[in-house]
Motif scaffolding. Sequence first.
Motif, PDB file in Angstrom:
ATOM      1  N   LEU A 237      83.060   6.005  31.931  1.00 54.24           N
ATOM      2  CA  LEU A 237      82.404   6.477  32.541  1.00 54.24           C
ATOM      3  C   LEU A 237      81.376   5.615  33.328  1.00 54.24           C
ATOM      4  CD1 LEU A 237      81.445  10.184  32.309  1.00 54.24           C
ATOM      5  CD2 LEU A 237      82.359   9.127  33.987  1.00 54.24           C
TER       6      LEU A 237
ATOM      7  N   SER B  94      81.214   2.971  37.089  1.00 47.87           N
ATOM      8  CA  SER B  94      79.811   3.033  38.136  1.00 47.87           C
ATOM      9  C   SER B  94      80.294   1.787  38.299  1.00 47.87           C
ATOM     10  CB  SER B  94      79.104   4.037  36.973  1.00 47.87           C
ATOM     11  OG  SER B  94      79.445   4.186  35.808  1.00 47.87           O
TER      12      SER B  94
ATOM     13  N   LEU C 137      85.497   9.446  40.223  1.00 51.91           N
ATOM     14  CA  LEU C 137      83.605   9.830  38.961  1.00 51.91           C
ATOM     15  C   LEU C 137      84.048  11.479  39.345  1.00 51.91           C
ATOM     16  CD1 LEU C 137      81.745   7.735  39.009  1.00 51.91           C
ATOM     17  CD2 LEU C 137      83.078   8.162  37.308  1.00 51.91           C
ATOM     18  N   LEU C 138      83.738  11.600  41.094  1.00 52.73           N
ATOM     19  CA  LEU C 138      83.646  12.763  41.777  1.00 52.73           C
ATOM     20  C   LEU C 138      85.636  13.544  41.470  1.00 52.73           C
ATOM     21  CD1 LEU C 138      82.623  12.495  45.027  1.00 52.73           C
ATOM     22  CD2 LEU C 138      81.960  13.115  44.236  1.00 52.73           C
TER      23      LEU C 138
ATOM     24  N   TYR D  59      86.886  13.349  38.628  1.00 52.74           N
ATOM     25  CA  TYR D  59      86.505  13.774  37.273  1.00 52.74           C
ATOM     26  C   TYR D  59      85.926  14.566  37.070  1.00 52.74           C
ATOM     27  CZ  TYR D  59      85.596  12.700  31.872  1.00 52.74           C
ATOM     28  OH  TYR D  59      85.506  12.179  31.064  1.00 52.74           O
ATOM     29  N   ALA D  60      84.847  15.092  37.748  1.00 46.91           N
ATOM     30  CA  ALA D  60      83.963  16.014  37.790  1.00 46.91           C
ATOM     31  C   ALA D  60      84.652  16.998  38.188  1.00 46.91           C
ATOM     32  CB  ALA D  60      82.630  15.843  38.390  1.00 46.91           C
TER      33      ALA D  60
ATOM     34  N   GLN E  74      87.046  18.185  35.104  1.00 42.29           N
ATOM     35  CA  GLN E  74      85.885  18.423  33.693  1.00 42.29           C
ATOM     36  C   GLN E  74      85.862  20.115  34.107  1.00 42.29           C
ATOM     37  OE1 GLN E  74      86.739  16.248  31.883  1.00 42.29           O
ATOM     38  NE2 GLN E  74      85.415  15.783  31.028  1.00 42.29           N
ATOM     39  N   SER E  75      85.452  20.804  35.218  1.00 37.82           N
ATOM     40  CA  SER E  75      85.786  22.132  35.379  1.00 37.82           C
ATOM     41  C   SER E  75      86.449  23.003  35.633  1.00 37.82           C
ATOM     42  CB  SER E  75      84.515  21.850  36.606  1.00 37.82           C
ATOM     43  OG  SER E  75      85.836  22.346  38.253  1.00 37.82           O
TER      44      SER E  75
ATOM     45  N   VAL F 230      85.760  18.956  45.763  1.00 41.05           N
ATOM     46  CA  VAL F 230      84.721  17.908  45.346  1.00 41.05           C
ATOM     47  C   VAL F 230      85.830  15.938  46.395  1.00 41.05           C
ATOM     48  CG1 VAL F 230      83.324  18.042  43.426  1.00 41.05           C
ATOM     49  CG2 VAL F 230      86.331  17.530  43.017  1.00 41.05           C
TER      50      VAL F 230
END
Lengths: 90, 291
Positions: free
Chosen positions: B102, B106, B169-170, B172-173, B176-177, B208
């Motif tokens: 992560l 970034s 990253l989006l 990935y978020a 993760q959910s 996302v």
Amino acid sequence: MSWMAWTWPTAAFFAVIALLLVTFSILAIRFPETPRRGILRIETTRGDRLFITLLGSAFINLIWLGLGLGPQYWALVVCLVYAAAVFRFV
Amino acid sequence: MNKTVNQKAWFLVLPVLVLVAFSAVIPLMTVVNYSVQDTFGNNVFFWNGIRWFEEMLADERMWNALGRQLVFSSIILAIEVPLGILVALSMPKRGFWASFCLVVMSLPLLIPWNVVGTIWQIFGRIDIGLLGYTLDAIGIDYNYTQDFYAAWITVVVMDVWHWTSLVALLAYAGLQSIPDAYYQAAKIDQASRWAVFRYIELPKMAGVLMIAILLRFMDSFMIYTEPFVVTGGGPGNATTFLSIDLVKMALGQFDLGPAAAFSIMYFLVILLISWVFYTVMTNLDKRDAKG
């Protein structure tokens, strides 16, 4: 205000838009509504339909001008027809 | 129980309204005023009606810049979205390496646009740049200041390097959910890897991903600094995107009227596309909430 280079036509243009916004705000407070689904299959309120009308009218005017279809006020007539259609069917 | 209706909360929006008025609404009104007038400086204006719009609509230069812009945005979306998903799928789910990935992902997002431009400008130079020198050494003719394809590839790769992390990253978020139960169910059904992606991961990431596509489209459609620093819009006009062309017109040639007409049309296109994305996004949300 002189740096903003105001002219009467542009002032009138913005006044009309401001007036529309105020009118629609008052309408929304006085006569609350539930969103509805029209031919676009999306939920719209009166405010959404006003937005679609204004944005679409801008493009109608530009297309009219770009294709050289004649005097610009006829584009406004087309916009009015478009607005009526949006408020009826969308 | 009766709900109390209190509209006073609207006053809390006032500071934002004032801010937006000064940062967006008033400048936009000024641009509209400029678009119907001509000026030679000194704050003296002459009425010109809709002629600037007529001129700009017939101007090949604007259409060419718009074409390049659309091609650029399509290319970077076509690369960044699948690549971002792929990166997100291969990132570890938890533990030290998840945090490590992560942070590394970034890093490019933290670098300012002009610095990214400068990095790539030096990176691609044949005399001192690692990339340019290496390509030259193995016999590939690469010169982004003179060659059309080299310039485009450089600008596209630079954007992919800078922004794929955002999509990753989006995504990935979104991944993760997803509760483990979904994967367990898929395992019981002996679903293939592709089926897991197609029927579990992709639908769960849809929201996302729409945001990622919207953000990347808007940013790439307004891109200015990076190509300006690297290629300056060249060679010739090869990488002159809309905003580079606009700045050339407004500040370089001081053609405020045509530039204002140009900006308004540019703004309308962005407004239309954002509205379409926004509508699709909110309707997806509503469908999710129902289903």
